[in-house]
Design an enzyme around this catalytic site. Structure first.
Site, PDB file in Angstrom:
ATOM      1  N   LYS D  15      20.653  -7.546  13.806  1.00 21.89           N
ATOM      2  CA  LYS D  15      19.095  -7.626  13.635  1.00 21.89           C
ATOM      3  C   LYS D  15      19.065  -9.074  12.696  1.00 21.89           C
ATOM      4  CE  LYS D  15      17.471  -3.032  14.444  1.00 21.89           C
ATOM      5  NZ  LYS D  15      16.642  -1.959  14.011  1.00 21.89           N
ATOM      6  N   HIS D  97      15.123  -4.739  23.496  1.00 25.57           N
ATOM      7  CA  HIS D  97      15.554  -3.885  22.480  1.00 25.57           C
ATOM      8  C   HIS D  97      13.705  -3.531  21.847  1.00 25.57           C
ATOM      9  CE1 HIS D  97      15.766  -2.748  18.194  1.00 25.57           C
ATOM     10  NE2 HIS D  97      16.833  -2.143  18.561  1.00 25.57           N
ATOM     11  N   GLU D 145      16.730   4.872  22.616  1.00 28.54           N
ATOM     12  CA  GLU D 145      16.381   5.152  21.201  1.00 28.54           C
ATOM     13  C   GLU D 145      14.845   5.095  20.930  1.00 28.54           C
ATOM     14  OE1 GLU D 145      18.611   1.724  18.945  1.00 28.54           O
ATOM     15  OE2 GLU D 145      17.492   0.608  20.264  1.00 28.54           O
ATOM     16  N   GLY D 185      18.467   6.062  14.288  1.00 28.23           N
ATOM     17  CA  GLY D 185      19.202   6.939  13.133  1.00 28.23           C
ATOM     18  C   GLY D 185      20.444   7.218  12.953  1.00 28.23           C
ATOM     19  N   ALA D 206      22.461   0.014  13.634  1.00 30.93           N
ATOM     20  CA  ALA D 206      22.087  -1.155  12.727  1.00 30.93           C
ATOM     21  C   ALA D 206      22.015  -0.919  11.052  1.00 30.93           C
ATOM     22  CB  ALA D 206      20.816  -1.754  13.589  1.00 30.93           C
TER      23      ALA D 206
END
Lengths: 226, 226, 226, 226
Positions: D15, D97, D145, D185, D206
């Protein structure tokens, strides 16, 4: 809803031409209704958002929105809320038109909202692969329109028949409940016949009719060979 | 147009709340008109695009659009065309609202189109610097709304008076013909009075009124201390 | 930073041509440095983001980013963070290029971040009005590029000199600390001289050099009449 | 390419945290490589675009881009060109994403370009329906996700196992060549084990690692129960 989805179906996207704005939009909608009455074809009109209300109050053929935003009611400004176009009279909507492409997650959200509110969904796509992807979202229609032919006057049903056939084949496999429309460059009776012969159940069209000298005549010609 | 721009002005942004959609939008517009008649305040309503036509046909106070896209008439689908909202009855528009930010070049194009069509332009901004930039584009109004206060119930005129004053000062310097509105968190008579005392010529508001138990009462309260 | 802003300045936007990607980008950067050394002109290169690091490590003339997103460090994916291009070696950035237009509030945020990090900002604009708006944000440079001339080979300094002059005049009035660059269609020594004669302090250019048979020769020609 | 796609796979999305920018990014990449060497897990790092080059030159585990724009080489400014990240060292990329959603037609174009250039594609999705749609585009991986869990510390594999199972089932049906990753998560060994038990072949993660006190320890913990 089944009545609205009757095929062959002709959806006329009014876009944002002055020839299909305000009073002109109303005239075009009335002409479309006359063609529906004279020929029995399932004609649908998709005017700009501010014209949905006056047109819906004047005609009895189905009125669709051109776009719905992926939002729920709340604090948004200038967005197109499904509930609002629906209350104004729209019973269905184009989604992801080539001139208003959406993110995949947003398309999914809007199709789900149309199902919940019993509105008809027409998911526009640009090729066989994205048509397959669109069909997994369970829309009523997928409208395949190679972008390079939109507004070109070159009918996709003639220029790239393999794209229409390929779309028909893969959607039958992935989601047989989804019907296929054919768009881009369609304007004559021959174009439409070719589209139906390739397995499409209708057409999505715009400038070929809207900018015609006499749009009603152009529509009559369009549906003359079905 | 001068009548439409009379100050103090109260612009009620209907956003996309269900409480301000369709029939509810019409009711809210009628209530706004009653407040205008009872108090003499210049009330403006900004409903969703599909509600402009029915509302414009029912009330006499000015109706604005919430957003206009930076396009000219032509092959666009699902976009908001100035000519269309105008023919539907909108005599002005919010531009660049915090929930629908625009590119600078697009803001410039839309403001120019509003000038050409004699529509009133309300350019929304987030701080003193962007207010100065907006003023150079020659809009009728700049509405300063710190985004963190929108929908917060905390009035900008009290929480960040220096932003309103700073905006008033710089716009007076850069473009004295542009009037200043104050938005974000405004809902009571005290909020509005504070805004006018700081040099604003009106307010832009939304949820504080729309979601009030009795919107008409809330509007009457809002304009009670002018 | 003053050294980086020395004028006349020539900023070469590498865009995303294969001729200015990866190893080709490095070659072009080295050629640009040679021209700077041979002629004393302040040459700046703006390669793609992944090429900033290897180029910065090879040359000593300033390297700029082509774009910076309006984000702070945190949970964003695929965005261009000022801190990251800066650590990779960029000492300035194009902002709001015609091929990557930004919202006004975002431009304001990015210019403020460049000031805070002592990076040079080049705000691109399309006409006199948006140039004035851009100048209020206090960038180091405004680069005026009428979009219709970008990549056209028709130099703005000759085709629309009044736009350059108008921009120079209004920016001198609004923010004398902001320097003016001239872009779009610039490729020869005459184009550049015309730009400087109109009051610009440098040029922003791309395809005219990048796609030239010999980019170094093209650059030498460009700066030959200063 | 088969080696790069070996499962179980752990993709670490850097990120735009300062903790994973520039020199910090390099440190994190080196730590990831150590974990790969110590445990045999297929570790992949996805740094910001400007960090791809220096990281690729320092480590031997695969480096992915975080995003690729739907463009071909040419006149674009500030866009992320596949050819450029590839030459800088990226052998695959995240696509769509949740923090950088793409239009369906653009996703299709980018996946096709990755196939052509033999890069690995990881299409991120938000629910079962969009995962099905994504799988029709023939990516190497779909990473499911649920956006509400991203950065939450609540692992999707525990909070919403039915979403992972449903995704695994439908993708096996639509496109058995596509592998499934599980994101949002995920940070502990139990989270990862739960994901694999549900049929995922790896994880995308991440903040749970990047912001950990000791990212290497966190990674070792993550892969400890495979």
């Amino acid at each position: 809803m089944n009545k609205i989805k009757r095929t062959p179906i002709v959806i006329l996207n009014f876009k944002t031409y002055l020839e299909s704005t305000g009073k002109n939009a109303l005239k075009l909608a009335v002409a479309s209704q006359l063609v529906a009455e004279e020929t029995g074809v399932n004609m649908v009109v998709a005017p700009q958002s501010p014209d949905i209300y006056p047109i819906s109050n004047e005609i009895t053929i189905p009125v669709f929105a051109q776009h719905i935003d992926a939002i729920n009611a709340g604090g948004h400004t200038g967005s197109t809320l499904l509930e609002c176009v629906n209350e104004a009279g729209a019973v269905g909507s184009l989604i992801n038109h080539s001139e208003n492409r959406m993110k995949l997650a947003d398309m999914d959200m809007v199709v789900k909202k149309t199902i919940e509110k019993q509105m008809v969904s027409v998911l526009c796509t640009n090729n066989i692969e994205t048509s397959a992807a669109a069909a997994t979202l369970n829309p009523d229609f997928v409208a395949i329109e190679p972008p390079e032919l939109i507004g070109s006057g070159i009918p996709v049903s003639k220029a790239e028949p393999e794209i229409v056939e390929g779309t028909v084949d893969i959607i039958h496999e992935i989601n047989p409940k989804t019907s296929i429309l054919c768009g881009a460059g369609i304007s004559t009776g021959e174009d439409m016949k070719a589209a139906l012969d390739l397995g499409a159940q209708g057409v999505l069209l715009a400038s070929g009719i809207i900018l015609a000298k006499d749009p009603k005549d152009a529509l009559l010609n369009l549906v003359s060979k079905i």
